[in-house]
Design a protein around this motif. Structure first.
Motif, short mmCIF file in Angstrom:
data_model
loop_
_atom_site.label_atom_id
_atom_site.label_comp_id
_atom_site.label_asym_id
_atom_site.label_seq_id
_atom_site.Cartn_x
_atom_site.Cartn_y
_atom_site.Cartn_z
N ILE A 40 0.89 -1.16 0.00
CA ILE A 40 0.00 0.00 0.00
C ILE A 40 0.92 1.20 0.00
N GLU A 41 0.71 2.12 -0.95
CA GLU A 41 1.65 3.24 -1.08
C GLU A 41 0.94 4.47 -1.62
N LEU A 42 1.55 5.62 -1.39
CA LEU A 42 1.08 6.88 -1.94
C LEU A 42 2.13 7.39 -2.92
N ASN A 43 1.69 7.74 -4.13
CA ASN A 43 2.60 8.17 -5.18
C ASN A 43 2.13 9.46 -5.82
N ASP A 44 3.09 10.26 -6.22
CA ASP A 44 2.81 11.49 -6.94
C ASP A 44 2.18 11.15 -8.30
N SER A 45 1.12 11.84 -8.66
CA SER A 45 0.40 11.49 -9.89
C SER A 45 1.10 11.97 -11.15
N ASP A 46 2.13 12.80 -11.02
CA ASP A 46 2.88 13.26 -12.18
C ASP A 46 4.12 12.42 -12.40
N SER A 47 4.95 12.30 -11.39
CA SER A 47 6.20 11.56 -11.51
C SER A 47 6.04 10.08 -11.19
N LEU A 48 4.97 9.74 -10.46
CA LEU A 48 4.71 8.39 -9.92
C LEU A 48 5.70 8.01 -8.82
N GLU A 49 6.52 8.95 -8.38
CA GLU A 49 7.45 8.66 -7.30
C GLU A 49 6.71 8.59 -5.96
N VAL A 50 7.28 7.86 -5.02
CA VAL A 50 6.68 7.70 -3.70
C VAL A 50 6.60 9.04 -2.99
N VAL A 51 5.46 9.30 -2.36
CA VAL A 51 5.25 10.54 -1.63
C VAL A 51 5.90 10.43 -0.25
N GLY A 52 6.55 11.50 0.19
CA GLY A 52 7.17 11.53 1.51
C GLY A 52 6.22 12.02 2.57
N ASP A 53 6.63 11.95 3.83
CA ASP A 53 5.77 12.38 4.94
C ASP A 53 5.54 13.89 4.95
N ASP A 54 6.32 14.64 4.18
CA ASP A 54 6.16 16.09 4.16
C ASP A 54 5.10 16.55 3.17
N LYS A 55 4.48 15.59 2.44
CA LYS A 55 3.44 15.97 1.48
C LYS A 55 2.23 16.51 2.23
N THR A 56 1.65 17.61 1.76
CA THR A 56 0.51 18.21 2.44
C THR A 56 -0.69 18.28 1.51
N LYS A 57 -1.86 18.56 2.13
CA LYS A 57 -3.07 18.68 1.32
C LYS A 57 -2.98 19.87 0.38
N VAL A 58 -2.21 20.88 0.72
CA VAL A 58 -2.01 22.02 -0.16
C VAL A 58 -1.36 21.55 -1.46
#
Length: 331
Positions: free
Chosen positions: A270-288
């Motif tokens: 189970i993972e969260l990925n950026d929809s542009d680069s498909l790279e894994v999202v870090g813990d610093d990703k925000t709703k903004v």
């Protein structure tokens, strides 16, 4: 397919690239738009939703059915993939039909042969660097190479105006859109690769998939655990907790289901990925951040011998070009 006896159908069946190109040439002369849905058969309501979207937006619609050997790793059982051509054609007829079904054989799509072992393959293949190694690509390293190669071939033959892929395979859709852009394709143009929301079972929200047919009755009872885990992760994320906490809680949920399931279950990821680069999202990703660029929340789960995938969009799906859920087509 072209070497086998075809079932009777009210839909024109195009059995090789030459016949499909001849059909396309006639449409070109009439200046008609062509919608295209690429499938491996074993059609279900999710596939038919793609077809309905195509029929609504285009003058003509063509569906391909081809089980692509290059998408299967050597350890994956290509021969076990469901092949239900008669049922598939009946399903298409029941929604009013399409203008053609393209049914090439392996020799048509790979004139010089194809083996499942990438190291033994010879010839021309298409690879979308970076995109194909994230998410599903981490577990299935050669999968998207096979997808990109066969879809390029299909686009070259059909020359579609618009194409339709399901959100269940979100990485595939975004990767192919990038491929269209990188290769400067005009049929389709990248903006005309449309993504249709995932069709789900109305009783438990399990994403519809041809592979669901592999599930036993007992496995089917717990198969929606992945969707429930992703829904939990989405809720946690939207409360402002970290990515790590989202993943940890969703993994814990799957483990609790597994411990009481009575069938074999194994979480792949189970993972969260950026929809542009498909790279894994870090813990610093925000709703903004995802207010302008959504995040892909996805996962894969083995239930018995069946590998299930699913995803949810964190943010506005429209920003990824995902269409409205349903369309009505008069038949």
């Amino acid at each position: 397919m072209s070497s086998l006896k075809l079932p009777e159908s009210t839909i024109p069946l195009l059995t090789n690239p030459t016949s499909c190109r001849e059909w396309r040439q006639q449409i070109r002369g009439d200046h008609k738009s062509v919608g295209f849905v690429a499938t491996m058969g074993a059609l279900h309501a999710g596939h038919l939703s793609l077809v309905r979207h195509s029929k609504q937006a285009n003058d003509k619609t063509v569906v391909s059915i081809f089980v692509n050997p290059a998408q299967f790793a050597p350890h994956e059982d290509l021969s076990a993939y469901p092949r239900t051509i008669e049922q598939d054609l009946r399903g298409l007829e029941e929604i009013g039909g399409v203008d053609a079904v393209f049914l090439p054989g392996v020799k048509d799509m790979y004139p010089f042969g194809i083996v499942q072992d990438v190291e033994q393959q010879r010839g021309t293949f298409v690879e979308v660097k970076g995109y194909g190694s994230e998410m599903e690509g981490r577990s299935r390293p050669s999968f998207f190479r096979g997808v990109a190669t066969v879809v390029t071939k299909l686009f070259n033959v059909v020359e579609p105006t618009r194409v339709y892929f399901g959100q269940k395979d979100i990485q595939q859709a975004l990767l192919l859109r990038r491929m269209c852009s990188d290769l400067l394709l005009s049929h389709p143009e990248p903006r005309n690769l449309h993504i249709v929301p995932t069709e789900r079972d109305r009783t438990d929200n399990l994403a519809l998939s041809s592979r669901n047919a592999y599930l036993s009755s007992e496995e089917r009872k717990v198969a929606n655990a992945l969707y429930r885990a992703l829904s939990l992760a989405k809720g946690v994320w939207e409360t402002g907790l970290s990515k790590s906490e989202c993943v940890a809680r969703s993994r814990g949920f799957v483990e609790s289901v597994r411990d009481n399931a009575g069938v074999e279950m194994r979480l792949d990821y189970i993972e969260l990925n950026d929809s542009d680069s498909l790279e894994v999202v870090g813990d610093d990703k925000t709703k903004v951040d995802y207010g302008t660029r959504p995040v892909l929340l996805s996962g894969a789960l083995w239930v018995g011998r069946t590998r299930l995938i699913d995803n949810l969009i964190l943010g506005d799906p429209a920003l990824l070009g995902i269409l409205d859920s349903h369309v009505e087509v008069k038949v």
